[in-house]
Motif scaffolding. Structure first.
Motif, PDB file in Angstrom:
ATOM      1  N   ARG A 130       0.831  -1.156  -0.099  1.00 40.98           N
ATOM      2  CA  ARG A 130      -0.036   0.089   0.141  1.00 40.98           C
ATOM      3  C   ARG A 130       0.902   1.217  -0.011  1.00 40.98           C
ATOM      4  N   GLU A 131       0.355   2.359   0.029  1.00 41.31           N
ATOM      5  CA  GLU A 131       1.114   3.614  -0.058  1.00 41.31           C
ATOM      6  C   GLU A 131       1.910   3.696   1.130  1.00 41.31           C
ATOM      7  N   GLN A 132       1.392   3.347   2.207  1.00 39.73           N
ATOM      8  CA  GLN A 132       2.491   3.370   3.488  1.00 39.73           C
ATOM      9  C   GLN A 132       3.283   2.387   3.718  1.00 39.73           C
ATOM     10  N   TYR A 133       3.273   1.186   2.571  1.00 38.98           N
ATOM     11  CA  TYR A 133       4.186   0.056   2.848  1.00 38.98           C
ATOM     12  C   TYR A 133       4.560  -0.489   1.409  1.00 38.98           C
ATOM     13  N   PRO A 134       5.479   0.158   0.737  1.00 34.56           N
ATOM     14  CA  PRO A 134       6.104  -0.390  -0.547  1.00 34.56           C
ATOM     15  C   PRO A 134       6.807  -1.802  -0.473  1.00 34.56           C
ATOM     16  N   ILE A 135       6.746  -2.280  -1.612  1.00 32.67           N
ATOM     17  CA  ILE A 135       7.473  -3.493  -1.657  1.00 32.67           C
ATOM     18  C   ILE A 135       8.321  -3.596  -2.884  1.00 32.67           C
ATOM     19  N   VAL A 136       9.480  -4.420  -3.008  1.00 34.54           N
ATOM     20  CA  VAL A 136      10.215  -4.637  -4.123  1.00 34.54           C
ATOM     21  C   VAL A 136      10.417  -6.115  -4.045  1.00 34.54           C
ATOM     22  N   THR A 137      10.319  -6.523  -5.349  1.00 36.60           N
ATOM     23  CA  THR A 137      10.294  -8.050  -5.518  1.00 36.60           C
ATOM     24  C   THR A 137      11.604  -8.485  -6.384  1.00 36.60           C
ATOM     25  N   LEU A 138      12.238  -9.228  -6.045  1.00 37.26           N
ATOM     26  CA  LEU A 138      13.330  -9.781  -6.836  1.00 37.26           C
ATOM     27  C   LEU A 138      13.166 -10.973  -7.544  1.00 37.26           C
ATOM     28  N   ASP A 139      13.223 -11.231  -8.984  1.00 35.57           N
ATOM     29  CA  ASP A 139      13.154 -12.416  -9.690  1.00 35.57           C
ATOM     30  C   ASP A 139      11.869 -12.702  -9.917  1.00 35.57           C
ATOM     31  N   ARG A 140      11.090 -11.616  -9.842  1.00 37.50           N
ATOM     32  CA  ARG A 140       9.355 -11.848  -9.980  1.00 37.50           C
ATOM     33  C   ARG A 140       8.923 -10.670 -10.407  1.00 37.50           C
ATOM     34  N   VAL A 141       7.926 -11.070 -11.447  1.00 36.86           N
ATOM     35  CA  VAL A 141       7.371  -9.594 -11.946  1.00 36.86           C
ATOM     36  C   VAL A 141       5.699 -10.307 -12.035  1.00 36.86           C
ATOM     37  N   LEU A 142       4.710  -9.391 -11.200  1.00 43.62           N
ATOM     38  CA  LEU A 142       3.518  -9.482 -11.254  1.00 43.62           C
ATOM     39  C   LEU A 142       2.765  -9.646 -12.516  1.00 43.62           C
ATOM     40  N   ALA A 143       1.977 -10.404 -12.710  1.00 44.39           N
ATOM     41  CA  ALA A 143       0.960 -10.746 -14.100  1.00 44.39           C
ATOM     42  C   ALA A 143       0.268  -9.137 -14.072  1.00 44.39           C
ATOM     43  N   VAL A 144      -0.202  -8.727 -13.090  1.00 39.12           N
ATOM     44  CA  VAL A 144      -0.919  -7.446 -13.224  1.00 39.12           C
ATOM     45  C   VAL A 144       0.047  -6.264 -12.199  1.00 39.12           C
ATOM     46  N   PRO A 145       0.531  -5.226 -12.968  1.00 44.04           N
ATOM     47  CA  PRO A 145       1.155  -4.221 -12.179  1.00 44.04           C
ATOM     48  C   PRO A 145       0.394  -4.054 -10.901  1.00 44.04           C
ATOM     49  N   HIS A 146       1.126  -3.524  -9.918  1.00 41.88           N
ATOM     50  CA  HIS A 146       0.575  -2.979  -8.692  1.00 41.88           C
ATOM     51  C   HIS A 146       1.328  -1.578  -8.333  1.00 41.88           C
ATOM     52  N   PRO A 147       0.224  -0.536  -8.074  1.00 42.71           N
ATOM     53  CA  PRO A 147       1.039   0.538  -7.865  1.00 42.71           C
ATOM     54  C   PRO A 147       1.950   0.810  -6.518  1.00 42.71           C
ATOM     55  N   HIS A 148       2.053  -0.144  -5.844  1.00 43.03           N
ATOM     56  CA  HIS A 148       2.982   0.056  -4.833  1.00 43.03           C
ATOM     57  C   HIS A 148       3.968  -1.210  -4.810  1.00 43.03           C
ATOM     58  N   ILE A 149       4.197  -1.826  -5.737  1.00 46.30           N
ATOM     59  CA  ILE A 149       5.126  -3.070  -5.821  1.00 46.30           C
ATOM     60  C   ILE A 149       6.118  -2.838  -6.972  1.00 46.30           C
ATOM     61  N   LYS A 150       7.373  -2.671  -6.735  1.00 49.07           N
ATOM     62  CA  LYS A 150       8.472  -2.686  -7.928  1.00 49.07           C
ATOM     63  C   LYS A 150       9.266  -3.845  -8.114  1.00 49.07           C
ATOM     64  N   SER A 151       9.166  -4.370  -9.331  1.00 52.40           N
ATOM     65  CA  SER A 151       9.902  -5.539  -9.585  1.00 52.40           C
ATOM     66  C   SER A 151      11.405  -5.256 -10.007  1.00 52.40           C
ATOM     67  N   LEU A 152      12.381  -5.813  -9.551  1.00 49.59           N
ATOM     68  CA  LEU A 152      13.691  -5.523 -10.054  1.00 49.59           C
ATOM     69  C   LEU A 152      14.286  -7.088 -10.378  1.00 49.59           C
ATOM     70  N   VAL A 153      14.515  -7.164 -11.572  1.00 50.89           N
ATOM     71  CA  VAL A 153      14.871  -8.644 -12.312  1.00 50.89           C
ATOM     72  C   VAL A 153      16.103  -8.588 -13.095  1.00 50.89           C
ATOM     73  N   VAL A 154      16.654  -9.755 -13.060  1.00 47.69           N
ATOM     74  CA  VAL A 154      17.982 -10.139 -13.829  1.00 47.69           C
ATOM     75  C   VAL A 154      17.656 -10.209 -15.336  1.00 47.69           C
ATOM     76  N   ASN A 155      18.133  -9.535 -16.316  1.00 45.06           N
ATOM     77  CA  ASN A 155      17.977  -9.841 -17.757  1.00 45.06           C
ATOM     78  C   ASN A 155      18.607 -11.038 -17.978  1.00 45.06           C
ATOM     79  N   ASN A 156      17.945 -12.183 -17.903  1.00 44.23           N
ATOM     80  CA  ASN A 156      18.243 -13.534 -18.219  1.00 44.23           C
ATOM     81  C   ASN A 156      18.417 -13.872 -19.695  1.00 44.23           C
ATOM     82  N   TYR A 157      17.515 -13.497 -20.474  1.00 42.49           N
ATOM     83  CA  TYR A 157      17.530 -13.646 -21.830  1.00 42.49           C
ATOM     84  C   TYR A 157      18.688 -13.461 -22.557  1.00 42.49           C
ATOM     85  N   ASP A 158      19.187 -12.437 -22.650  1.00 45.43           N
ATOM     86  CA  ASP A 158      20.182 -11.756 -23.411  1.00 45.43           C
ATOM     87  C   ASP A 158      21.491 -12.612 -23.100  1.00 45.43           C
TER      88      ASP A 158
END
Length: 330
Positions: A130-158
């Motif tokens: 929520r606005e008062q509780y942000p989250i960062v996910t590693l190695d994970r992207v939500l199917a539907v973006p959330h306004p208070h969750i940021k994904s930080l992932v490795v570029n595996n493909y290249d």
């Protein structure tokens, strides 16, 4: 006996609110009263309740890191990066590795969290963020973006594409793949890059040459045991992480096979043992991604509101488990 704020107030002959004002360094208390309250706190060994204070301030100055287990050494580098940025910015770090993590995902205890646990359900993240509780996910992207969750992932493909193209250039054709848990985004991306390069070069890949692992060393060894039942071994074994590659290396060598002369092998992560064993792998800057995850989280705690996904680059590190030129002597 646990000393509380009411005990201090009673001993000092003041109200509970006055003790609270002293503890929070507010100016509306006389110096004599302040000195008396602090003296009694010291004598009674009173420790302020940090959780109680955070309920009022809504800031605990603590961030949470949740990960799945201790089996993979790269976690330590990520934790070091998180801790360095958090400490430099006045934040404490709480680490949790169990399903009980959810009870700490609340701003009465922590201000936000970094999640590296594929077993944590999406519903849990959605409940906590929520606005008062942000989250960062590693190695994970939500199917539907959330306004208070940021994904930080490795570029595996290249990097896997780059590695496979060079492997083919060196003459390898018969490939097998040991994957991690099939539901994970990183395994999907690594395997897709592997397949795409083979398809682009019109090199067939049979599904029976795909082995499912769990990113742990033992599953790499088990895959080799199954592989040895086949009439013909692959020329090269592509592993979705270093732990499984190391397990596969051990199993191959126990059976008298040479690496890379009989079977070449690659990994992904570049853990500490990979360099010692000469494993060709993809190097992920784990300290840096921990540092960036902490930076992103704390910036959003402080109101930056940048929840755009971030990708981190990785690079192939060539070592002795892949021959410079493959010569088929079979």
């Amino acid at each position: 006996m646990v000393i509380g704020i009411r005990d201090i107030a009673a001993a000092a002959g003041v109200s509970v609110s006055t003790v609270s004002n002293v503890m929070n360094n507010r100016p509306n208390v006389g110096e004599a009263v302040r000195a008396r309250v602090l003296k009694i706190c010291k004598e009674m060994n009173y420790i302020p309740n940090a959780a109680g204070k955070s309920l009022k301030s809504r800031k605990s100055k603590t961030i949470l890191f949740n990960f799945s287990d201790f089996d993979r050494s790269f976690y330590l580098e990520i934790i070091e990066g998180i801790n360095d940025y958090a400490g430099a910015n006045g934040y404490d770090l709480m680490i949790c590795t169990t399903k009980s993590c959810e009870k700490y995902m609340h701003n009465s205890l922590t201000d936000g969290c970094i999640i590296l646990d594929g077993r944590m359900k999406t519903e849990t993240l959605l409940r906590a963020a929520r606005e008062q509780y942000p989250i960062v996910t590693l190695d994970r992207v939500l199917a539907v973006p959330h306004p208070h969750i940021k994904s930080l992932v490795v570029n595996n493909y290249d990097p896997v594409s780059e590695m496979m193209e060079e492997i083919l250039r060196r003459g390898y054709r018969k490939c097998a793949f040991i994957g991690g848990p099939e539901h994970t985004d990183d395994n999907k991306e690594r395997f897709q890059a592997f397949l795409d390069v083979l398809n682009k070069s019109d090199i067939p890949f049979r599904r029976e040459n795909y082995f499912s692992g769990d990113y742990r060393e033992n599953s790499g060894g088990q895959a080799v045991k199954i592989l040895m039942l086949a009439e013909e071994l692959p020329e090269i074994l592509i592993c979705a992480n270093d732990n499984m590659a190391i397990g596969a290396m051990k199993a191959l060598q126990e059976r008298g096979l040479r690496i890379p002369e009989d079977v070449a092998i690659t990994g992904f992560d570049d853990c500490e043992r990979a360099e010692t064993l000469g494993l060709t792998t993809v190097t992920i800057p784990n300290y840096e991604r921990g540092y960036l995850a902490a930076r992103s989280l704390i910036e959003n705690i402080n109101g930056k509101n940048n929840f755009e996904p971030m990708k981190i680059s990785a690079a192939v590190t060539w070592r002795k488990t892949v021959a410079p030129i493959f010569i088929n002597n079979k």
